[in-house]
Design a protein around this motif. Structure first.
Motif, mmCIF file in Angstrom:
data_model
loop_
_atom_site.group_PDB
_atom_site.id
_atom_site.type_symbol
_atom_site.label_atom_id
_atom_site.label_comp_id
_atom_site.label_asym_id
_atom_site.label_seq_id
_atom_site.Cartn_x
_atom_site.Cartn_y
_atom_site.Cartn_z
ATOM 1 N N GLY A 116 0.817 -1.212 0.000
ATOM 2 C CA GLY A 116 0.000 0.000 0.000
ATOM 3 C C GLY A 116 0.847 1.256 0.000
ATOM 4 O O GLY A 116 0.543 2.233 -0.699
ATOM 5 N N ASN A 117 1.943 1.245 0.764
ATOM 6 C CA ASN A 117 2.847 2.399 0.793
ATOM 7 C C ASN A 117 3.471 2.663 -0.568
ATOM 8 O O ASN A 117 3.678 3.820 -0.951
ATOM 9 N N LEU A 118 3.787 1.598 -1.286
ATOM 10 C CA LEU A 118 4.480 1.745 -2.570
ATOM 11 C C LEU A 118 3.527 1.920 -3.751
ATOM 12 O O LEU A 118 3.979 2.176 -4.862
ATOM 13 N N THR A 119 2.243 1.777 -3.518
ATOM 14 C CA THR A 119 1.273 1.943 -4.605
ATOM 15 C C THR A 119 0.314 3.088 -4.279
ATOM 16 O O THR A 119 0.552 4.222 -4.677
ATOM 17 N N ALA A 120 -0.723 2.816 -3.523
ATOM 18 C CA ALA A 120 -1.754 3.818 -3.245
ATOM 19 C C ALA A 120 -1.209 5.027 -2.490
ATOM 20 O O ALA A 120 -1.667 6.147 -2.692
ATOM 21 N N ASP A 121 -0.212 4.809 -1.616
ATOM 22 C CA ASP A 121 0.334 5.883 -0.784
ATOM 23 C C ASP A 121 1.744 6.261 -1.231
ATOM 24 O O ASP A 121 2.546 6.740 -0.437
ATOM 25 N N HIS A 122 2.028 6.053 -2.511
ATOM 26 C CA HIS A 122 3.381 6.213 -3.039
ATOM 27 C C HIS A 122 3.953 7.617 -2.822
ATOM 28 O O HIS A 122 5.115 7.760 -2.431
ATOM 29 N N ALA A 123 3.164 8.646 -3.060
ATOM 30 C CA ALA A 123 3.674 10.019 -2.949
ATOM 31 C C ALA A 123 4.153 10.318 -1.528
ATOM 32 O O ALA A 123 5.226 10.896 -1.329
ATOM 33 N N ARG A 124 3.383 9.905 -0.520
ATOM 34 C CA ARG A 124 3.781 10.130 0.865
ATOM 35 C C ARG A 124 5.047 9.343 1.205
ATOM 36 O O ARG A 124 5.986 9.867 1.810
ATOM 37 N N PHE A 125 5.094 8.079 0.771
ATOM 38 C CA PHE A 125 6.265 7.249 1.054
ATOM 39 C C PHE A 125 7.498 7.830 0.364
ATOM 40 O O PHE A 125 8.580 7.903 0.958
ATOM 41 N N ARG A 126 7.346 8.268 -0.867
ATOM 42 C CA ARG A 126 8.452 8.866 -1.612
ATOM 43 C C ARG A 126 8.969 10.116 -0.892
ATOM 44 O O ARG A 126 10.181 10.315 -0.779
ATOM 45 N N ARG A 127 8.065 10.942 -0.383
ATOM 46 C CA ARG A 127 8.481 12.154 0.350
ATOM 47 C C ARG A 127 9.324 11.786 1.575
ATOM 48 O O ARG A 127 10.308 12.450 1.881
ATOM 49 N N GLU A 128 8.932 10.709 2.275
ATOM 50 C CA GLU A 128 9.720 10.284 3.436
ATOM 51 C C GLU A 128 11.109 9.817 3.006
ATOM 52 O O GLU A 128 12.100 10.115 3.667
#
Length: 164
Positions: free
Chosen positions: A60-72
């Motif tokens: 989920g972090n790498l797909t649906a929530d990718h932008a937030r994970f990338r920012r971290e």
């Protein structure tokens, strides 16, 4: 006194009891404080560990929530932190080679809300490899009962058991 470990205040109390028990048993004093990146760090260190409860969570972090994970990941890289992601799972996935062959069981897919298809381990690993190449993020896997030990191994700079 043992070493001091910082646990991010955004970690929900009660959800990390196995890790906390390991830290206590091995002489680590745990202080809860907001961390710039990740869930765990040693005081004065430049390594952070972000723990994931499951393969579904990192998916989920790498797909649906990718932008937030990338920012971290960018935040960690810009601040000079080495970010490690430790993915806990009960499927026996202990390294990338295991993940390539892993197929999400039907029952696990049903547990994910609004899931339309199974997680493909090989596709997930390729996405993790991209995050490593772009941002230097390292991904590790372990059983939940081994997570406390693995967090400490990573933070202390030793090579965690397994090949990632």
């Amino acid at each position: 006194m043992g070493k001091v470990l910082i646990e991010d205040t955004r970690n929900q109390p009660g959800k990390h009891d196995l890790k906390r028990k390991y830290f206590d048993e091995h002489g680590y004093k745990v202080i809860r404080s907001k961390l710039y990146v990740g869930d765990y760090a040693l005081v004065g260190g430049t390594v952070a560990v972000d723990t994931k409860q499951s393969i579904a969570e990192i998916h989920g972090n790498l797909t649906a929530d990718h932008a937030r994970f990338r920012r971290e990941c960018v935040r960690a890289q810009d601040a000079g932190y080495q970010l490690h992601v430790l993915v806990e799972n009960e499927f026996g996935v202990s390294c990338g080679a295991d993940l390539i062959q892993w197929v999400e069981p039907e029952w696990a897919m049903r547990k994910r809300k609004r899931a339309k298809r199974h997680i493909d381990g090989a596709v997930l690993l390729r996405t993790m490899a991209t995050m490593y190449r772009r941002y230097g993020v390292l991904f590790w896997f372990c059983r939940p009962e081994d997570a406390g030990r693995r967090v400490i191994e990573i933070l202390e700079g030793g090579c965690p058991h397994g090949d990632g």
